[in-house]
Enzyme design. Structure first.
Site, PDB file in Angstrom:
ATOM      1  N   TYR A  35       0.804  -1.223   0.000  1.00 17.48           N
ATOM      2  CA  TYR A  35       0.000   0.000   0.000  1.00 17.48           C
ATOM      3  C   TYR A  35       0.840   1.277   0.000  1.00 17.48           C
ATOM      4  O   TYR A  35       0.304   2.368  -0.145  1.00 17.48           O
ATOM      5  CB  TYR A  35      -0.957   0.023   1.196  1.00 17.48           C
ATOM      6  CG  TYR A  35      -1.959  -1.095   1.153  1.00 17.48           C
ATOM      7  CD1 TYR A  35      -2.964  -1.111   0.193  1.00 17.48           C
ATOM      8  CD2 TYR A  35      -1.896  -2.148   2.060  1.00 17.48           C
ATOM      9  CE1 TYR A  35      -3.888  -2.144   0.142  1.00 17.48           C
ATOM     10  CE2 TYR A  35      -2.815  -3.181   2.019  1.00 17.48           C
ATOM     11  CZ  TYR A  35      -3.803  -3.172   1.059  1.00 17.48           C
ATOM     12  OH  TYR A  35      -4.715  -4.193   1.011  1.00 17.48           O
TER      13      TYR A  35
ATOM     14  N   HIS B 288      -4.666   6.157  -1.046  1.00 18.82           N
ATOM     15  CA  HIS B 288      -5.344   5.944   0.236  1.00 18.82           C
ATOM     16  C   HIS B 288      -4.375   6.081   1.412  1.00 18.82           C
ATOM     17  O   HIS B 288      -4.800   6.245   2.550  1.00 18.82           O
ATOM     18  CB  HIS B 288      -5.988   4.560   0.232  1.00 18.82           C
ATOM     19  CG  HIS B 288      -7.295   4.474   0.963  1.00 18.82           C
ATOM     20  ND1 HIS B 288      -8.166   5.530   1.118  1.00 18.82           N
ATOM     21  CD2 HIS B 288      -7.896   3.426   1.585  1.00 18.82           C
ATOM     22  CE1 HIS B 288      -9.235   5.142   1.799  1.00 18.82           C
ATOM     23  NE2 HIS B 288      -9.087   3.874   2.094  1.00 18.82           N
TER      24      HIS B 288
END
Length: 187
Positions: free
Chosen positions: A15, A20
């Protein structure tokens, strides 16, 4: 005065660099700007830094995004920090890329991390710094978009935006939310 500055993001190397996870990226920049570093503690990575007369506890929760409230509540209680001194740094699809908006309270706008924080704190009256990630995705492509990485043209602009986000956080602690919103929200 003591503050809890929390950047929201997903844990895991897959990630890193995604839209995000911009909350993690912003708080990393903040901590680096004053020569601090993070250590792993309960519910996340913590940095303890000082900005003039303000003590900042900077948190990157190691919970899943939709359980961020557990970490936030724990550190507010552990450090005896009032909710008024909490700032959450979060991505926002509704704002164009690079737009920064400081808000004293508000809805979760469909963001599961904010939803969980409001649930566990039993209030939506906590400050948030919204980092615009834009919404340039086809219908039904929201998840892929927020979990996607920034394109090169946006990465090129990132250092300047991260510097500005850091200024906003420091001003939030030193001057308060109203003065900071007046100074930065219209830029």
């Amino acid at each position: 005065m003591k503050y809890l500055i929390t950047g929201l993001g997903n844990i895991g190397s897959e990630y890193w660099g995604t839209r995000h996870n911009i909350g993690f990226r912003v708080v990393n920049h903040l901590v680096e700007s004053v020569g601090g570093n993070f250590t792993e503690e309960r519910y996340g990575a913590i940095a303890r830094i000082r900005v003039k007369n303000c003590d900042l506890i900077v948190l990157k929760p190691n919970t899943f995004m939709n359980l961020s409230g557990n970490a936030v509540r724990y550190w507010l209680q552990k450090e005896n920090i009032p909710v008024e001194n909490l700032l959450i740094v979060v991505d926002d699809l509704a704002l164009p890329f690079g737009t920064l908006r400081l808000k004293p309270k508000g809805s979760d706008a469909g963001h599961n991390g904010l939803k969980n924080i409001a649930q566990l704190l039993n209030t939506q009256e906590y400050s948030r710094l919204r980092f615009g990630i834009g919404s340039d995705f086809p219908r039904g492509g929201q998840i892929d978009y927020v979990l996607g990485k920034f394109p090169p043209e946006e990465l090129q602009l990132m250092p300047e935006i991260l510097d500005r986000a850091t200024e906003i956080i420091k001003s939030f602690c030193l001057a308060g939310i109203q003065i900071t919103m007046n100074q930065f929200n219209n830029k």
